[in-house]
Design a protein around this motif. Structure first.
Motif, PDB file in Angstrom:
ATOM      1  N   PRO A 104       0.801  -1.231   0.000  1.00 15.17           N
ATOM      2  CA  PRO A 104       0.000   0.000   0.000  1.00 15.17           C
ATOM      3  C   PRO A 104       0.832   1.278   0.000  1.00 15.17           C
ATOM      4  O   PRO A 104       0.302   2.348  -0.241  1.00 15.17           O
ATOM      5  CB  PRO A 104      -0.812  -0.130   1.299  1.00 15.17           C
ATOM      6  N   LEU A 105       2.128   1.190   0.259  1.00 15.96           N
ATOM      7  CA  LEU A 105       2.878   2.442   0.399  1.00 15.96           C
ATOM      8  C   LEU A 105       3.255   3.045  -0.953  1.00 15.96           C
ATOM      9  O   LEU A 105       3.207   2.366  -1.978  1.00 15.96           O
ATOM     10  CB  LEU A 105       4.091   2.265   1.314  1.00 15.96           C
ATOM     11  N   LYS A 106       3.624   4.327  -0.921  1.00 18.11           N
ATOM     12  CA  LYS A 106       3.859   5.085  -2.144  1.00 18.11           C
ATOM     13  C   LYS A 106       5.159   4.668  -2.827  1.00 18.11           C
ATOM     14  O   LYS A 106       6.185   4.521  -2.187  1.00 18.11           O
ATOM     15  CB  LYS A 106       3.947   6.571  -1.766  1.00 18.11           C
ATOM     16  N   PHE A 107       5.061   4.504  -4.135  1.00 11.98           N
ATOM     17  CA  PHE A 107       6.238   4.194  -4.950  1.00 11.98           C
ATOM     18  C   PHE A 107       6.476   5.356  -5.910  1.00 11.98           C
ATOM     19  O   PHE A 107       5.561   5.777  -6.624  1.00 11.98           O
ATOM     20  CB  PHE A 107       5.988   2.904  -5.733  1.00 11.98           C
ATOM     21  N   ILE A 108       7.700   5.875  -5.922  1.00  6.22           N
ATOM     22  CA  ILE A 108       8.053   6.963  -6.848  1.00  6.22           C
ATOM     23  C   ILE A 108       9.098   6.422  -7.819  1.00  6.22           C
ATOM     24  O   ILE A 108      10.289   6.362  -7.499  1.00  6.22           O
ATOM     25  CB  ILE A 108       8.612   8.192  -6.090  1.00  6.22           C
ATOM     26  N   PRO A 109       8.662   5.989  -9.007  1.00 10.01           N
ATOM     27  CA  PRO A 109       9.618   5.452  -9.973  1.00 10.01           C
ATOM     28  C   PRO A 109      10.323   6.555 -10.738  1.00 10.01           C
ATOM     29  O   PRO A 109       9.794   7.662 -10.884  1.00 10.01           O
ATOM     30  CB  PRO A 109       8.729   4.624 -10.905  1.00 10.01           C
ATOM     31  N   GLY A 110      11.507   6.229 -11.236  1.00  9.81           N
ATOM     32  CA  GLY A 110      12.293   7.215 -11.966  1.00  9.81           C
ATOM     33  C   GLY A 110      12.087   7.140 -13.472  1.00  9.81           C
ATOM     34  O   GLY A 110      11.873   6.066 -14.040  1.00  9.81           O
ATOM     35  N   VAL A 111      12.137   8.313 -14.102  1.00 12.00           N
ATOM     36  CA  VAL A 111      12.047   8.419 -15.567  1.00 12.00           C
ATOM     37  C   VAL A 111      13.009   9.517 -16.014  1.00 12.00           C
ATOM     38  O   VAL A 111      13.462  10.321 -15.207  1.00 12.00           O
ATOM     39  CB  VAL A 111      10.629   8.809 -16.038  1.00 12.00           C
ATOM     40  N   ALA A 112      13.287   9.510 -17.303  1.00 14.29           N
ATOM     41  CA  ALA A 112      14.076  10.610 -17.852  1.00 14.29           C
ATOM     42  C   ALA A 112      13.523  11.072 -19.193  1.00 14.29           C
ATOM     43  O   ALA A 112      13.572  12.253 -19.502  1.00 14.29           O
ATOM     44  CB  ALA A 112      15.531  10.189 -18.007  1.00 14.29           C
ATOM     45  N   THR A 113      12.995  10.150 -19.985  1.00 13.76           N
ATOM     46  CA  THR A 113      12.601  10.497 -21.355  1.00 13.76           C
ATOM     47  C   THR A 113      11.074  10.471 -21.530  1.00 13.76           C
ATOM     48  O   THR A 113      10.358   9.859 -20.738  1.00 13.76           O
ATOM     49  CB  THR A 113      13.187   9.465 -22.340  1.00 13.76           C
ATOM     50  N   PRO A 114      10.579  11.094 -22.618  1.00 15.88           N
ATOM     51  CA  PRO A 114       9.136  11.065 -22.880  1.00 15.88           C
ATOM     52  C   PRO A 114       8.580   9.638 -22.985  1.00 15.88           C
ATOM     53  O   PRO A 114       7.505   9.347 -22.449  1.00 15.88           O
ATOM     54  CB  PRO A 114       9.008  11.806 -24.218  1.00 15.88           C
ATOM     55  N   SER A 115       9.302   8.744 -23.647  1.00 12.94           N
ATOM     56  CA  SER A 115       8.776   7.373 -23.775  1.00 12.94           C
ATOM     57  C   SER A 115       8.657   6.702 -22.412  1.00 12.94           C
ATOM     58  O   SER A 115       7.693   5.962 -22.151  1.00 12.94           O
ATOM     59  CB  SER A 115       9.691   6.530 -24.671  1.00 12.94           C
ATOM     60  N   GLU A 116       9.616   6.964 -21.548  1.00 12.75           N
ATOM     61  CA  GLU A 116       9.535   6.387 -20.194  1.00 12.75           C
ATOM     62  C   GLU A 116       8.359   6.969 -19.415  1.00 12.75           C
ATOM     63  O   GLU A 116       7.697   6.265 -18.655  1.00 12.75           O
ATOM     64  CB  GLU A 116      10.853   6.638 -19.441  1.00 12.75           C
ATOM     65  N   LEU A 131      12.316  12.531 -11.702  1.00 14.66           N
ATOM     66  CA  LEU A 131      13.096  12.807 -12.921  1.00 14.66           C
ATOM     67  C   LEU A 131      14.558  12.647 -12.543  1.00 14.66           C
ATOM     68  O   LEU A 131      15.068  13.393 -11.698  1.00 14.66           O
ATOM     69  CB  LEU A 131      12.838  14.222 -13.427  1.00 14.66           C
ATOM     70  N   PHE A 132      15.207  11.666 -13.142  1.00 18.42           N
ATOM     71  CA  PHE A 132      16.575  11.344 -12.719  1.00 18.42           C
ATOM     72  C   PHE A 132      17.427  10.929 -13.900  1.00 18.42           C
ATOM     73  O   PHE A 132      16.963  10.160 -14.740  1.00 18.42           O
ATOM     74  CB  PHE A 132      16.529  10.203 -11.685  1.00 18.42           C
ATOM     75  N   PRO A 133      18.695  11.352 -13.941  1.00 21.50           N
ATOM     76  CA  PRO A 133      19.308  12.424 -13.157  1.00 21.50           C
ATOM     77  C   PRO A 133      18.921  13.764 -13.775  1.00 21.50           C
ATOM     78  O   PRO A 133      19.260  14.052 -14.928  1.00 21.50           O
ATOM     79  CB  PRO A 133      20.799  12.162 -13.289  1.00 21.50           C
ATOM     80  N   ALA A 134      18.215  14.550 -13.005  1.00 22.56           N
ATOM     81  CA  ALA A 134      17.505  15.721 -13.519  1.00 22.56           C
ATOM     82  C   ALA A 134      18.399  16.681 -14.306  1.00 22.56           C
ATOM     83  O   ALA A 134      18.061  17.074 -15.420  1.00 22.56           O
ATOM     84  CB  ALA A 134      16.831  16.454 -12.358  1.00 22.56           C
ATOM     85  N   GLU A 135      19.511  17.057 -13.728  1.00 27.57           N
ATOM     86  CA  GLU A 135      20.333  18.073 -14.406  1.00 27.57           C
ATOM     87  C   GLU A 135      20.901  17.549 -15.725  1.00 27.57           C
ATOM     88  O   GLU A 135      21.021  18.289 -16.692  1.00 27.57           O
ATOM     89  CB  GLU A 135      21.478  18.528 -13.482  1.00 27.57           C
ATOM     90  N   ILE A 136      21.213  16.277 -15.776  1.00 30.73           N
ATOM     91  CA  ILE A 136      21.792  15.710 -17.004  1.00 30.73           C
ATOM     92  C   ILE A 136      20.727  15.591 -18.096  1.00 30.73           C
ATOM     93  O   ILE A 136      20.991  15.808 -19.270  1.00 30.73           O
ATOM     94  CB  ILE A 136      22.433  14.337 -16.700  1.00 30.73           C
ATOM     95  N   PHE A 137      19.489  15.286 -17.684  1.00 28.91           N
ATOM     96  CA  PHE A 137      18.424  15.104 -18.670  1.00 28.91           C
ATOM     97  C   PHE A 137      17.594  16.364 -18.906  1.00 28.91           C
ATOM     98  O   PHE A 137      16.401  16.282 -19.174  1.00 28.91           O
ATOM     99  CB  PHE A 137      17.526  13.925 -18.268  1.00 28.91           C
ATOM    100  N   GLY A 138      18.208  17.496 -18.804  1.00 27.87           N
ATOM    101  CA  GLY A 138      17.527  18.730 -19.225  1.00 27.87           C
ATOM    102  C   GLY A 138      17.026  19.608 -18.104  1.00 27.87           C
ATOM    103  O   GLY A 138      16.623  20.748 -18.356  1.00 27.87           O
ATOM    104  N   GLY A 139      16.979  19.089 -16.896  1.00 30.84           N
ATOM    105  CA  GLY A 139      16.645  19.906 -15.727  1.00 30.84           C
ATOM    106  C   GLY A 139      15.402  20.767 -15.893  1.00 30.84           C
ATOM    107  O   GLY A 139      14.337  20.294 -16.301  1.00 30.84           O
ATOM    108  N   LEU A 140      15.560  22.041 -15.600  1.00 39.87           N
ATOM    109  CA  LEU A 140      14.423  22.971 -15.625  1.00 39.87           C
ATOM    110  C   LEU A 140      13.793  23.041 -17.007  1.00 39.87           C
ATOM    111  O   LEU A 140      12.569  23.068 -17.157  1.00 39.87           O
ATOM    112  CB  LEU A 140      14.891  24.371 -15.210  1.00 39.87           C
ATOM    113  N   LYS A 141      14.645  23.034 -18.055  1.00 38.04           N
ATOM    114  CA  LYS A 141      14.124  23.149 -19.428  1.00 38.04           C
ATOM    115  C   LYS A 141      13.281  21.930 -19.785  1.00 38.04           C
ATOM    116  O   LYS A 141      12.222  22.043 -20.409  1.00 38.04           O
ATOM    117  CB  LYS A 141      15.278  23.285 -20.420  1.00 38.04           C
ATOM    118  N   ALA A 142      13.751  20.759 -19.402  1.00 39.10           N
ATOM    119  CA  ALA A 142      12.993  19.531 -19.700  1.00 39.10           C
ATOM    120  C   ALA A 142      11.647  19.555 -18.977  1.00 39.10           C
ATOM    121  O   ALA A 142      10.604  19.251 -19.562  1.00 39.10           O
ATOM    122  CB  ALA A 142      13.801  18.298 -19.278  1.00 39.10           C
TER     123      ALA A 142
END
Ligand code: 3PG
Length: 208
Positions: A104-116, A131-142
């Motif tokens: 029942p507990l919350k799961f926060i999965p990671g993604v980086a790309t639109p397909s994911e 969003l991981f790793p945020a800065e490498i995958f576009g950060g604020l702009k993404a």
């Protein structure tokens, strides 16, 4: 879109911590609490990570303790059994998604790309994603670009989020929270300088 999440215990910054000496976990968690931060993600990257989670869950019930770097269903289950209140992964597999539905507990999965993101939302039904790793995958702009495309998705950017940029992330409407290790610096842990962690937590708690 409302990105407020109950999982966060009123916090918008999740300290991401590697515990190498299990004696450190209580002073770290207590310093965070004293500074006004009541959530902690302990990554499964060290031998004592599970026992550290267990200690916090037992000794500091007011602290929302979660497990990070959860890569497999077995680690997921172990983290739940240790008392984790939430689970974070840098990615998402079908196996992790299936395991998460058993608990029942919350799961926060990671993604980086639109397909994911499409897979995580459309196939597995998650709408709160790391969003991981945020800065490498576009950060604020993404995140700004994702906002108009994925209108119902809230993010927790992590990876490269630091004191100088976390408020910019938190200002985005599709950002529920950020995660980062900057609040609990390695040097502070090495020197057992709990005052620094308290001060970092306090400055974060005051800013959000
Ligand atoms: C994580 O596991 O989420 C990251 O390693 C944290 O990234 P950071 O050290 O760049 O904050």
């Amino acid at each position: 879109m409302n990105c407020t999440r109950k999982i966060l215990n009123g916090n918008r910054v999740i300290p991401v911590v590697v515990i190498n000496d299990k004696e450190d976990v209580l002073p770290i968690a207590e310093s965070l609490l004293k500074g006004g931060v009541s959530i902690i993600e302990i990554t499964l990257r060290s031998e004592c990570a599970l026992s550290a989670i267990e200690t916090v869950a037992k000794e500091l019930p007011e602290m929302k303790v979660g497990a990070g770097t959860v890569l497999s269903p077995k680690q997921y289950e172990d983290a739940v059994n240790a008392g984790s209140k939430f689970i974070v992964s840098p990615g998402l597999t079908d196996e992790l998604a299936i395991e998460s539905k058993k608990h029942p507990l919350k799961f926060i999965p990671g993604v980086a790309t639109p397909s994911e993101i499409i897979k995580a939302t459309q196939i597995h039904g998650f709408s709160f994603l790391k969003l991981f790793p945020a800065e490498i995958f576009g950060g604020l702009k993404a995140l700004k670009a994702y906002q108009s495309v994925f209108q119902d998705v809230c993010f927790c950017p992590t990876g490269g989020v630091v004191a100088s940029n976390y408020l910019e992330y938190l200002a985005l409407p599709n950002v529920a929270c950020v995660g980062g290790s900057w609040i609990v610096p390695n040097e502070a842990i090495r020197d057992k300088d709990w005052e620094i962690i308290y001060k970092m937590a306090k400055s974060v708690a005051m800013n959000i």
